[in-house]
Structure formats: C-alpha cells, structure tokens
Motif scaffolding. Structure first.
Motif, PDB file in Angstrom:
ATOM      1  N   LYS A   1       0.359 -28.566  37.043  1.00 13.44           N
ATOM      2  CA  LYS A   1       0.415 -29.162  35.290  1.00 13.44           C
ATOM      3  C   LYS A   1       0.592 -30.569  35.341  1.00 13.44           C
ATOM      4  CE  LYS A   1       1.919 -26.460  31.397  1.00 13.44           C
ATOM      5  NZ  LYS A   1       2.837 -25.597  31.055  1.00 13.44           N
ATOM      6  N   LYS A   2       1.342 -30.875  36.432  1.00 13.74           N
ATOM      7  CA  LYS A   2       1.751 -32.478  36.495  1.00 13.74           C
ATOM      8  C   LYS A   2       0.716 -33.383  36.784  1.00 13.74           C
ATOM      9  CE  LYS A   2       6.633 -32.237  38.005  1.00 13.74           C
ATOM     10  NZ  LYS A   2       7.654 -32.250  39.279  1.00 13.74           N
ATOM     11  N   TYR A   3      -0.418 -32.832  37.631  1.00 16.69           N
ATOM     12  CA  TYR A   3      -1.653 -33.455  38.001  1.00 16.69           C
ATOM     13  C   TYR A   3      -2.317 -33.529  36.738  1.00 16.69           C
ATOM     14  CZ  TYR A   3      -0.758 -34.189  42.840  1.00 16.69           C
ATOM     15  OH  TYR A   3      -0.387 -34.930  44.157  1.00 16.69           O
TER      16      TYR A   3
ATOM     17  N   GLU B   1      -1.565 -33.394  33.635  1.00 15.66           N
ATOM     18  CA  GLU B   1      -0.829 -34.595  32.737  1.00 15.66           C
ATOM     19  C   GLU B   1      -1.386 -35.726  33.148  1.00 15.66           C
ATOM     20  OE1 GLU B   1       3.231 -33.591  32.411  1.00 15.66           O
ATOM     21  OE2 GLU B   1       2.695 -31.685  31.385  1.00 15.66           O
ATOM     22  N   TYR B   2      -1.151 -36.043  34.469  1.00 12.30           N
ATOM     23  CA  TYR B   2      -1.877 -37.290  35.123  1.00 12.30           C
ATOM     24  C   TYR B   2      -3.118 -37.671  34.579  1.00 12.30           C
ATOM     25  CZ  TYR B   2      -3.735 -40.358  38.509  1.00 12.30           C
ATOM     26  OH  TYR B   2      -4.589 -41.428  39.162  1.00 12.30           O
TER      27      TYR B   2
ATOM     28  N   THR C   1       3.477 -25.377  38.361  1.00 15.57           N
ATOM     29  CA  THR C   1       4.025 -26.703  37.705  1.00 15.57           C
ATOM     30  C   THR C   1       3.581 -27.917  38.269  1.00 15.57           C
ATOM     31  OG1 THR C   1       6.283 -25.212  37.562  1.00 15.57           O
ATOM     32  CG2 THR C   1       6.483 -27.665  36.783  1.00 15.57           C
ATOM     33  N   GLU C   2       3.424 -27.935  39.415  1.00 15.71           N
ATOM     34  CA  GLU C   2       2.880 -29.049  40.366  1.00 15.71           C
ATOM     35  C   GLU C   2       1.404 -29.145  39.561  1.00 15.71           C
ATOM     36  OE1 GLU C   2       3.411 -29.305  44.433  1.00 15.71           O
ATOM     37  OE2 GLU C   2       4.631 -27.756  44.590  1.00 15.71           O
TER      38      GLU C   2
END
Lengths: 276, 341
Positions: A265-267, A269-270, A262-263
């Motif tokens: 994935k956040k990057y 998305e960024y 999930t972490e």
C-alpha cells in the motif's frame, strides 16, 4: 468483420460470387462462406433455423465490437407498399406469433426507404399495407442480439412478391439482390466506417507485462491492481510515457521483498503521488 | 474531423418513436410536426426502445433519436444525496424528459441510462396532479431539469413554460430549472416568477471546450444570465462539477472574474459549488466506453459507492473557488457541496 446473413443460397449467391468467398466445410448444419473480412452465413428458412444457425456460428466465433451483421433477404408486401425489386431498411421487426417488436438502431446515413417487417411462421397470404413480411427477421434479431449490439445489426429486405401466390424462382431472387448489391455494400461500408472509428485507448502488451511484473513484486491485491492500472492509464492519457515510469518503479523495487499488504500500500501511495 | 461531420451518421432525430397510446394527442402531434423529415415509428411502451438489451449509448449519441411517451412510473423522486439541496428540506426532483442534447464527458446520465435517445413525457397533467397532492401536506422544492436540460430542448418540447406557468399558481412550490443552454429568449416573454429559479451551470471555457461537447460557450451563457436577471428572474450559478486539472487555478480565476465582470453580484440569487463526484456504478460504465477521457479516467477515490477526488484535492479545489467567490458575493449566498471549507 462483415457478416452477411441470408436464409437461402440464392439470396447469398451474389455476395459469394462478387466477394469471391470460399465455402468453409467445418459447418455441417448451415452453410458458411468466407474470405478475409467477409463471412456469409446461409441459415435455411424459418425463424428457428435462422436463430439456431446464428447462435451456433457466433458461439463458436464471437464477434468483435467493430463487426457488422447485415441480414439480406427477400420479402413480400402488398402492391401498394412496394413493387418487386424495391429495397427497404427495417427499423422495426414484429414477430406475429408473439406480437413482440424489436428495434435495431438505424444510425448510419443511407438512401433506403424504411418499413416495418412482420415475421410469420408460414407463408403470408394476407398483409396490411405499409409493412413487409418474411419468415426469418425476428429469429435473426433475437439470436444476433446475444452477440451484437443494437447498432451492429442491419436488416435489408427486397420485395420478391406481392402476396399473389406466384412462386418466385431462385434465379429471379439472385437477380433482385444483384440489382441492389452496390447499395447494400455502400450501407455496409458506411456502417463499418462508423464502428471502426470507435477506438479503444488501452495499455500496450509491453506496458501490461511490466504492470503485471510490478504487481507481482509488490504483491498487490485485486483492488490495488485496479487502482494501479487506473493510475497508469491516467498517466498515459495525459501524454506521458508509462514504460519509462514503470522501469523507474521496477528499478526502485526489484530487490524489495514485500511482507505485508501495508507495505504494498505504501508503494501504491508513492506511485499515486508521483502521478497525480 | 468528427464522424458526424463526415456525414456517416443520420442527423439528430431522424427517427421518432412514439407510443401508440399518445400518438394522436395534441402534445405528441405538436412535437412530431416539428420534424417533417423524420421517420415515425409507433411503439407500445417507451422502454421497448429505451431499455433494449445491448445498446451502445455512446454510439447513439452520434445520431440521437426522440422517444415520445407517457410516464406511468414514478413521477417525483426524493432528492439524491449527491445533489445540492440549497437548504431545502423538502427537496425533490422530477423529470419530464430523459437525457440531453449536449455531450458532457463527466455527465452521470451516460452511466445512469441504457440509451442516449431523448425521451419526452407528454403527460404533464399527471405530474401536476402528483405535485398538487404533495403540496397539500407541505411545501416542495423541486428540481425539474436534473436528468435532462429542459431549456436546451424548449423549442421542441416547451416544458419549461409548462413548469413556470404551473409554479405561478402554486406559491408553495419552488422549482429550479438547470441548464447549460442559451435559450433564455424562448421563455423571455413570460413574466418572472419568484418561486422559479433559473440555474446556469458554468465551467471555465477551456474545460468546456475539452469536456462539454456541443454546449454553448461560456460568454453566451453569461449573456443569457444577464438577460434573465435584467428581466427580473431569480438566477442561480452552478460551478458544479468543479474539475481538477493542472491549471485549475488559472481557469477558475478567469471564470470567476469573467462572471463578476458582467454580472452584478447582488443580482445573483445564489451560487453552488461542488467538486466532481459520481456514483461508482455509473462511472465504471462510462469508463468502459470513454476510454480516452481524461476526466472520467482520473484516479478517483471511492467512499460509500461514490467516486470523488481525494480529500486533499477536493478541499483544495473547493476552497480555492470558494475564497475567490467570497471576494464578490456574500457567504450566505454560497452553497458548497459537502463541508469542505
């Protein structure tokens, strides 16, 4: 690379001489001559010999997408179809034993007349008008198509006999091919120019190394890596410098420790928001 | 300078492959006679050439050849889920030709077929027979120019004329002929038919120049639409696929203003809009070859095997175009792919 495939040495001789090719002694069961961008493969007579030699050579030396294979050889035909020395391009190859036909693409501009060629397992003594006969073409096509695309294979045949049982001597074959050498090389050059125009846009090694480094730090999964690469590719296609972007991302994440998908994935998305 | 301009490739249709079985038929001969300098190669079955292993359809596009055949396979297909059905429940499509003379970077045909050679099926009577059987059960909405652009090849094939003449006799059959061509003059002598819709796909001219290679310019397409409407034909305008770019607002505003400046809104049968979407399988295949295409290499999202813009962009793009259009035309005449608005 430009591959010239011949069944006999006398068919290949002029190419070896004019292109100053040297024998590669690593090949025992068929002959190979090469220099820089030219390779001549002498397969031996008959469908099986031709197919086996080609399969063997290209299994060891896989061709690239901008390579061209040209089969140059002599053929027979009726006197009405062509006289000795006439040269033809073949867009249809029929194997007489299976009655199956094969069709190499004929996309490149050329000054050749075209004819269908029928491949026989033995010397052909009787043939209808309008077609050529030989003993290798179908074997060469079936084998070459395992390694080349349809537009990379060219068949050029020169009439050496009119099915009249008069044996053709080796020096005569050499002379027939020699007379047509310039036209064959012109076609080859034209084909090469076409395939060389196909340029693949891709990331450079530096960009790929940086990409791999970031994927590693952010512990991207296979699908996340695919998405990230697609984003970079698109960014580069738009005319941007992706190395600068990658360095910027690396600076931002170099001290980051990713603990979950999930972490990561956040990057991703960024990065995605930054690019799109 | 393109490769074709440098004359490295043979001109289009330098080779015509014709199935032996139909070589002597009137229709096949009509087509062959149009190509006096082409070499004719007889084949057993069109798939012997069309479905060969290891073809590069992108290179073939530089020198497309023609295959004349009889379609013995499936003739009528149920409409695909990614296609707009315009509210018709009995939505089918058929193809009397495969592939297109144009070279649009976003076209799904590049991913769908192994070859870019054009196949023309000459057994129109079989198509008719199939449709007549289906019409006994229910009415049909049939798109006849999905896997090709029939009007673009009308001068050599004449299939639009055949479909229109057939539709005239079958009132329960409604057909759509979709095109990017400017060949309306080739069918302008036919009396308009109420159950035939001529559908023109339009894109902003900047996008056409960038991505729709070999297609006629938008102004000429609009001129053709005007002529068709004036002659009494039902005309559909397809703003599909909508393409997202940094300047999409300017591009689509100009296009929509241009359309309604020249065409009276009340004369348009309907308009379809839909953001770009494509089967993942096709797009991946196209990406392998169109490595330099901005449109094909866009970072799309994938849902149920379909690549599309992310929901936010898709909605923004579609809504923008939709609200521009409703300034001119009644909402009921606008068909939007997916419920984005």
């Amino acid at each position: 690379m430009f591959y010239i495939v011949c069944a006999l040495y006398c068919e290949a001789n002029i190419f070896i001489e004019k292109l100053n090719l040297k024998k590669d002694i690593h090949y025992k069961n068929y002959q190979v001559f090469k220099r820089e961008n030219f390779v001549v493969i002498i397969t031996g007579c008959g469908i099986i010999s031709a197919a086996a030699s080609i399969s063997s050579y290209f299994s060891l030396n896989p061709p690239k997408e901008n390579d061209i294979l040209i089969n140059v050889g002599v053929c027979g035909c009726s006197i009405k179809t062509g006289k000795i020395g006439d040269m033809f391009l073949c867009g249809k190859i029929t194997d007489i034993t299976t009655n199956k036909s094969y069709y190499p693409d004929i996309l490149y501009v050329n000054s050749f007349e075209e004819k269908e060629i029928i491949t026989f397992p033995t010397i052909c003594k009787d043939l209808k008008d309008g077609v050529l006969a030989d003993m290798e073409s179908s074997g060469i096509y079936q084998s070459a198509i395992l390694f080349f695309d349809t537009h990379q294979i060219i068949f050029v045949k020169i009439v050496s006999d009119n099915l009249n049982n008069i044996p053709v001597k080796q020096p005569e074959v050499k002379l027939l091919i020699k007379k047509n050498y310039d036209k064959i090389m012109q076609l080859a050059e034209n084909a090469s120019n076409c395939v060389l125009e196909i340029k693949k846009f891709d990331l450079t090694n530096d960009e790929l190394n940086m990409y791999n480094l970031i994927c590693g730090i952010l512990k991207f999964t296979v699908s996340m890596k695919y998405k990230f690469k697609n984003l970079l590719y698109y960014y580069k296609l738009k005319g941007n410098n992706i190395l600068t972007l990658l360095l910027e991302i690396e600076n931002k994440i170099k001290d980051t420790e990713i603990k979950s998908k999930t972490e990561g994935k956040k990057y991703l998305e960024y990065i995605s928001k930054k690019i799109i | 300078m393109s490769i074709y301009q440098k004359k490295l490739y043979n001109p289009p249709f330098s080779h015509i492959y014709c199935e032996k079985e139909i070589y002597d038929t009137k229709k096949a001969q009509q087509i062959i006679k149009k190509f006096k300098n082409s070499r004719i190669i007889l084949i057993e079955h069109y798939k012997d050439i069309f479905c060969r292993k290891r073809q590069n359809s992108f290179i073939q596009k530089n020198s497309q050849n023609l295959i004349i055949a009889k379609n013995k396979g499936c003739l009528i297909y149920k409409g695909a889920p990614v296609c707009q059905d315009f509210g018709n429940s009995d939505f089918y499509y058929t193809t009397t030709a495969i592939n297109c003379i144009y070279d649009c970077e976003y076209c799904f045909l590049q991913g769908m077929y192994p070859s870019s050679n054009i196949v023309l099926f000459t057994n129109f009577y079989d198509y008719k027979e199939n449709i007549l059987k289906m019409l006994k059960k229910n009415s049909i909405y049939l798109c006849v120019s999905f896997d090709t652009d029939l009007l673009a090849i009308e001068n050599l094939f004449g299939s639009c004329r055949e479909w229109i003449e057939f539709a005239k006799e079958e009132k329960n059959l409604k057909i759509e002929i979709r095109t990017k061509s400017t060949n309306f003059n080739l069918i302008s002598d036919i009396t308009p038919c109420t159950n035939v819709i001529l559908a023109w796909t339009l894109s902003p001219d900047n996008l056409r120049q960038a991505y729709e290679h070999k297609t006629p310019c938008i102004d000429k397409r609009i001129e053709n639409i005007k002529k068709a409407i004036k002659s009494g034909w039902k005309v559909r305008i397809c703003l599909d696929p909508l393409i997202y770019t940094d300047k999409y607002k300017t591009y689509y505003t100009e296009l929509i203003e241009n359309i309604f400046k020249h065409i009276s809104a009340d004369k348009i049968n309907d308009i379809s809009i839909g953001a770009f979407r494509m089967s993942a399988e096709y797009l991946k295949k196209i990406r392998r070859n169109r490595t330099d295409s901005l449109i094909i290499n866009y970072p799309f999202e994938t849902t149920n095997g379909i690549y599309h813009y992310n929901t936010e962009i898709e909605k923004e793009l579609t809504s923008f175009v939709y609200y521009k259009i409703i300034k001119y035309i009644d909402k009921d005449k606008i068909f939007v792919w997916k419920e984005n608005v």
